[in-house]
Motif scaffolding. Structure first.
Motif, PDB file in Angstrom:
ATOM      1  N   SER A 126     -47.667  -7.318  66.478  1.00 21.66           N
ATOM      2  CA  SER A 126     -47.694  -6.500  65.267  1.00 21.66           C
ATOM      3  C   SER A 126     -47.454  -5.046  65.647  1.00 21.66           C
ATOM      4  CB  SER A 126     -49.043  -6.620  64.552  1.00 21.66           C
ATOM      5  OG  SER A 126     -49.267  -7.940  64.109  1.00 21.66           O
ATOM      6  N   GLN A 127     -46.720  -4.340  64.817  1.00 22.03           N
ATOM      7  CA  GLN A 127     -46.414  -2.946  65.122  1.00 22.03           C
ATOM      8  C   GLN A 127     -47.484  -2.019  64.564  1.00 22.03           C
ATOM      9  OE1 GLN A 127     -42.592  -2.381  63.216  1.00 22.03           O
ATOM     10  NE2 GLN A 127     -43.520  -1.550  61.363  1.00 22.03           N
ATOM     11  N   ARG A 128     -47.575  -0.837  65.154  1.00 19.13           N
ATOM     12  CA  ARG A 128     -48.471   0.210  64.673  1.00 19.13           C
ATOM     13  C   ARG A 128     -47.611   1.339  64.107  1.00 19.13           C
ATOM     14  NH1 ARG A 128     -53.717   0.082  65.971  1.00 19.13           N
ATOM     15  NH2 ARG A 128     -53.947   2.353  66.015  1.00 19.13           N
ATOM     16  N   TYR A 129     -47.930   1.702  62.859  1.00 18.10           N
ATOM     17  CA  TYR A 129     -47.168   2.744  62.170  1.00 18.10           C
ATOM     18  C   TYR A 129     -47.654   4.114  62.599  1.00 18.10           C
ATOM     19  CZ  TYR A 129     -45.924  -1.023  58.902  1.00 18.10           C
ATOM     20  OH  TYR A 129     -45.470  -2.179  58.339  1.00 18.10           O
ATOM     21  N   LEU A 130     -46.761   5.105  62.494  1.00 18.13           N
ATOM     22  CA  LEU A 130     -47.101   6.479  62.799  1.00 18.13           C
ATOM     23  C   LEU A 130     -47.142   7.283  61.504  1.00 18.13           C
ATOM     24  CD1 LEU A 130     -47.663   8.145  65.364  1.00 18.13           C
ATOM     25  CD2 LEU A 130     -45.253   8.865  65.315  1.00 18.13           C
ATOM     26  N   PHE A 131     -48.357   7.736  61.131  1.00 19.85           N
ATOM     27  CA  PHE A 131     -48.548   8.613  59.976  1.00 19.85           C
ATOM     28  C   PHE A 131     -48.819  10.013  60.514  1.00 19.85           C
ATOM     29  CE2 PHE A 131     -49.490   4.520  58.125  1.00 19.85           C
ATOM     30  CZ  PHE A 131     -49.030   4.615  56.814  1.00 19.85           C
ATOM     31  N   GLY A 132     -47.787  10.827  60.589  1.00 21.06           N
ATOM     32  CA  GLY A 132     -47.956  12.121  61.229  1.00 21.06           C
ATOM     33  C   GLY A 132     -48.287  11.907  62.688  1.00 21.06           C
ATOM     34  N   SER A 133     -49.474  12.314  63.086  1.00 18.50           N
ATOM     35  CA  SER A 133     -49.912  12.092  64.467  1.00 18.50           C
ATOM     36  C   SER A 133     -50.861  10.896  64.588  1.00 18.50           C
ATOM     37  CB  SER A 133     -50.617  13.353  64.988  1.00 18.50           C
ATOM     38  OG  SER A 133     -51.753  13.661  64.182  1.00 18.50           O
ATOM     39  N   GLU A 134     -51.162  10.255  63.465  1.00 15.93           N
ATOM     40  CA  GLU A 134     -52.088   9.121  63.470  1.00 15.93           C
ATOM     41  C   GLU A 134     -51.332   7.796  63.582  1.00 15.93           C
ATOM     42  OE1 GLU A 134     -55.461   9.117  60.695  1.00 15.93           O
ATOM     43  OE2 GLU A 134     -54.657  11.014  59.912  1.00 15.93           O
ATOM     44  N   ALA A 135     -51.908   6.859  64.330  1.00 18.55           N
ATOM     45  CA  ALA A 135     -51.339   5.519  64.464  1.00 18.55           C
ATOM     46  C   ALA A 135     -52.285   4.516  63.816  1.00 18.55           C
ATOM     47  CB  ALA A 135     -51.134   5.167  65.937  1.00 18.55           C
ATOM     48  N   ILE A 136     -51.732   3.617  63.013  1.00 12.62           N
ATOM     49  CA  ILE A 136     -52.572   2.627  62.345  1.00 12.62           C
ATOM     50  C   ILE A 136     -51.800   1.305  62.242  1.00 12.62           C
ATOM     51  CG2 ILE A 136     -51.834   3.263  60.004  1.00 12.62           C
ATOM     52  CD1 ILE A 136     -54.834   2.853  59.183  1.00 12.62           C
ATOM     53  N   GLY A 137     -52.518   0.210  62.353  1.00 12.47           N
ATOM     54  CA  GLY A 137     -51.887  -1.105  62.445  1.00 12.47           C
ATOM     55  C   GLY A 137     -51.743  -1.841  61.135  1.00 12.47           C
ATOM     56  N   CYS A 138     -51.595  -1.124  60.018  1.00 17.97           N
ATOM     57  CA  CYS A 138     -51.423  -1.797  58.735  1.00 17.97           C
ATOM     58  C   CYS A 138     -50.595  -0.913  57.809  1.00 17.97           C
ATOM     59  CB  CYS A 138     -52.767  -2.113  58.092  1.00 17.97           C
ATOM     60  SG  CYS A 138     -53.650  -0.633  57.556  1.00 17.97           S
ATOM     61  N   ASP A 139     -50.163  -1.490  56.723  1.00 17.88           N
ATOM     62  CA  ASP A 139     -49.502  -0.748  55.658  1.00 17.88           C
ATOM     63  C   ASP A 139     -50.358  -0.928  54.407  1.00 17.88           C
ATOM     64  OD1 ASP A 139     -47.690   0.771  54.262  1.00 17.88           O
ATOM     65  OD2 ASP A 139     -46.063  -0.690  54.347  1.00 17.88           O
ATOM     66  N   ALA A 140     -49.945  -0.335  53.293  1.00 22.25           N
ATOM     67  CA  ALA A 140     -50.691  -0.476  52.052  1.00 22.25           C
ATOM     68  C   ALA A 140     -49.756  -0.335  50.864  1.00 22.25           C
ATOM     69  CB  ALA A 140     -51.809   0.564  51.965  1.00 22.25           C
ATOM     70  N   THR A 141     -50.195  -0.857  49.733  1.00 22.71           N
ATOM     71  CA  THR A 141     -49.425  -0.767  48.498  1.00 22.71           C
ATOM     72  C   THR A 141     -49.662   0.584  47.831  1.00 22.71           C
ATOM     73  OG1 THR A 141     -49.660  -3.145  48.140  1.00 22.71           O
ATOM     74  CG2 THR A 141     -49.043  -1.819  46.240  1.00 22.71           C
ATOM     75  N   ALA A 142     -48.570   1.252  47.496  1.00 24.78           N
ATOM     76  CA  ALA A 142     -48.653   2.472  46.695  1.00 24.78           C
ATOM     77  C   ALA A 142     -48.101   2.152  45.306  1.00 24.78           C
ATOM     78  CB  ALA A 142     -47.852   3.593  47.337  1.00 24.78           C
ATOM     79  N   ALA A 253     -52.510   8.098  50.112  1.00 27.04           N
ATOM     80  CA  ALA A 253     -52.892   7.466  48.846  1.00 27.04           C
ATOM     81  C   ALA A 253     -52.323   6.058  48.759  1.00 27.04           C
ATOM     82  CB  ALA A 253     -52.376   8.310  47.681  1.00 27.04           C
ATOM     83  N   ALA A 254     -53.179   5.093  48.414  1.00 25.81           N
ATOM     84  CA  ALA A 254     -52.737   3.706  48.335  1.00 25.81           C
ATOM     85  C   ALA A 254     -53.753   2.873  47.563  1.00 25.81           C
ATOM     86  CB  ALA A 254     -52.525   3.128  49.728  1.00 25.81           C
ATOM     87  N   SER A 255     -53.347   1.626  47.262  1.00 27.03           N
ATOM     88  CA  SER A 255     -54.182   0.738  46.452  1.00 27.03           C
ATOM     89  C   SER A 255     -54.744  -0.444  47.234  1.00 27.03           C
ATOM     90  CB  SER A 255     -53.365   0.216  45.264  1.00 27.03           C
ATOM     91  OG  SER A 255     -54.073  -0.763  44.552  1.00 27.03           O
ATOM     92  N   ARG A 256     -53.886  -1.157  48.002  1.00 26.08           N
ATOM     93  CA  ARG A 256     -54.324  -2.370  48.708  1.00 26.08           C
ATOM     94  C   ARG A 256     -53.777  -2.384  50.129  1.00 26.08           C
ATOM     95  NH1 ARG A 256     -56.074  -6.330  44.949  1.00 26.08           N
ATOM     96  NH2 ARG A 256     -56.893  -5.151  43.187  1.00 26.08           N
ATOM     97  N   ILE A 257     -54.592  -2.805  51.086  1.00 26.46           N
ATOM     98  CA  ILE A 257     -54.176  -2.959  52.479  1.00 26.46           C
ATOM     99  C   ILE A 257     -53.325  -4.225  52.631  1.00 26.46           C
ATOM    100  CG2 ILE A 257     -55.047  -3.615  54.774  1.00 26.46           C
ATOM    101  CD1 ILE A 257     -55.334  -0.712  54.372  1.00 26.46           C
ATOM    102  N   THR A 258     -52.311  -4.151  53.490  1.00 23.95           N
ATOM    103  CA  THR A 258     -51.526  -5.327  53.832  1.00 23.95           C
ATOM    104  C   THR A 258     -51.206  -5.264  55.329  1.00 23.95           C
ATOM    105  OG1 THR A 258     -49.541  -6.615  53.252  1.00 23.95           O
ATOM    106  CG2 THR A 258     -49.297  -4.239  53.316  1.00 23.95           C
ATOM    107  N   PRO A 259     -51.196  -6.403  56.045  1.00 21.22           N
ATOM    108  CA  PRO A 259     -50.883  -6.358  57.485  1.00 21.22           C
ATOM    109  C   PRO A 259     -49.502  -5.761  57.736  1.00 21.22           C
ATOM    110  CG  PRO A 259     -51.816  -8.485  56.880  1.00 21.22           C
ATOM    111  CD  PRO A 259     -51.555  -7.752  55.596  1.00 21.22           C
ATOM    112  N   SER A 260     -49.313  -5.208  58.917  1.00 20.23           N
ATOM    113  CA  SER A 260     -48.069  -4.524  59.236  1.00 20.23           C
ATOM    114  C   SER A 260     -46.934  -5.503  59.522  1.00 20.23           C
ATOM    115  CB  SER A 260     -48.283  -3.633  60.458  1.00 20.23           C
ATOM    116  OG  SER A 260     -48.611  -4.431  61.580  1.00 20.23           O
TER     117      SER A 260
END
Length: 463
Positions: A126-142, A253-260
């Protein structure tokens, strides 16, 4: 003695030769396993952009890098080839797997869950996304609308509006958003005027919201952040939640977590090759040119995609065949999307041909290359004679019949007793009628025989 010493040395030499022999056999065996007998591995992949852009972005990782980091370590050397997947029916990853055209797939969480359930493929990384300088292993619904659209300020305002979605398999761009609406009492296919599927073209329906052509859209929060749209001051986010994933607060800002996004691989590939590929991906970081171009932070071993499969089943995307096997709808075919629609209990799904004409009949445009639905869930017709009503009337009539049968003998006995104690008495007006029927007196004697009635057709009651 010297004899014993020679025997000991001979035994040690024999043992050393056997150890070397077994080590060589083991090395050859491991090398044979590591090669799988294949010299080419084909990797399919999809990104939310046009196919050529996806090919340009993904080839450096899944073709060039894996060939160098994994293929060259194998004997014979192997080559990795990248192919785009899931942009239309011709590039359907499901068809590619059934035809043996790909060995790995880079895709969204829902597609990974489906390939694992339907074909027994193995989620690998699974990939880890880069949000600015932060890394996180999920996406979310906007879930977003235009900030200056005063008609849409909350989820409940979406009834009678138009919504844009992405891919059927993607939690961030479809089924998680649909569930968020249901939690607020809004059913997409019953309440919304139009639902549009833009597939991989996230930019097209973002622009449709900005231009006012659409009222709301579901998309990837990471995609918005990657393009800087989360900070441009044009959007209003609906159903914002405080989201946490593996202890990390979701950064936008987001509504629901989803795996990356991740990689799922054929079960025919040996575990040694799987291990080599995973190790190679985990060595990548945000500084690698191929990762920097995609704004990715890194890779980890596979996330748990079971939660995605549960959501797919509740959304009608995954289903069970007659044999009990889990199957998934093809997101590239309009009919398959139609089959996934689940209407409320008091509504029914119109047939496929009718659903294809509804938008045109309603005077609603559908852009070229976009799949549209316009209220395919219609109210069930009200039956004026519902079976419960008919059954109740039949029961009432039956009870009335039984009541009459039980009371009828008593009624007859009461009538007979009344007649015995109250005999009928002649009335004065009856005598007057009798005289009137004789007609005017002529002074002549009535010569009819005694007992004959003055009216031949009526018998004299005294006769």
């Amino acid at each position: 003695s010297s004899y014993d010493a020679n025997q000991t040395l001979k035994t040690q030499l024999e043992n050393a030769m056997l150890a070397i022999w077994f080590a060589l056999l083991f090395a050859v065996h491991q090398q044979a396993l590591a090669s799988d007998g294949q010299v080419t591995y084909v990797v399919g992949g999809w990104l939310p952009q046009d196919r050529e852009a996806a090919r340009k972005a993904l080839t450096p990782i899944f073709q060039d890098y894996l060939t160098d980091a994994v293929g060259k370590t194998m004997n014979p050397p192997a080559k990795f080839i990248f192919k785009v997947a899931d942009y239309d029916e011709a590039t359907s990853s499901r068809e590619m797997i059934m035809n043996g055209e790909i060995d790995m797939l880079y895709t969204v969480s829902g597609s990974i869950a489906c390939k694992s359930a339907e074909f027994s493929w193995v989620p690998l990384a699974s990939q880890r996304y880069l949000f600015g300088s932060e890394a996180i292993g999920c996406d979310a619904t906007a879930i977003y609308s235009l900030l200056n659209n005063s008609a849409v300020t909350k989820i409940e305002d979406l009834k009678g509006k138009k919504v844009g979605c992405g891919v059927l398999y993607a939690g961030a761009t479809y089924y998680q958003g649909m569930q968020a609406l249901l939690d607020h009492g809004v059913h997409m296919y019953r309440d919304m005027e139009q639902v549009r599927f833009y597939g991989s073209d996230y930019m097209a329906y973002y622009q449709a919201v900005v231009s006012g052509e659409l009222d709301v859209a579901f998309t990837s929060a990471w995609w918005l952040a990657k393009n800087g749209f989360d900070r441009n001051g044009l959007l209003r986010y609906l159903d914002q939640q405080d989201l946490v994933y593996e202890g990390d607060e979701f950064p936008t800002a987001a509504s629901r977590i989803t795996p990356s996004f991740g990689v799922v691989i054929s079960n025919k590939v040996s575990w040694q090759i799987k291990r080599k590929i995973l190790d190679a991906l985990q060595r990548l970081n945000a500084s690698h040119p191929s990762m920097a171009a995609m704004k990715l932070a890194g890779w980890t071993s596979s996330a748990n995609y079971g939660i995605a499969l549960t959501s797919l089943e509740s959304s009608g995307i995954a289903y069970h065949s007659d044999s009990g096997k889990t199957m998934c709808r093809d997101p590239n075919r309009r009919e398959e999307i139609w089959r996934s629609i689940r209407c409320p209990d008091d509504h029914y799904l119109v047939d496929y041909n009718t659903s294809a004409r509804q938008c045109e009949l309603a005077g609603l445009a559908c852009p070229a290359g976009v799949i549209c639905f316009c209220k395919p869930c219609l109210p069930k017709p009200q039956n004026l004679f519902r079976w419960e009503t008919v059954l109740g009337l039949c029961g009432a009539l039956y009870a009335a019949g039984l009541f009459y049968l039980f009371l009828r003998p008593a009624h007859h006995r009461w009538s007979d007793g009344w007649r015995r104690h109250h005999p009928a008495q002649p009335r004065a007006d009856d005598d007057a009628d009798s005289e009137a029927r004789k007609g005017p007196s002529s002074g002549l004697k009535d010569l009819r025989p005694r007992g004959q009635s003055p009216h031949p057709r009526r018998r004299d009651p005294e006769a």
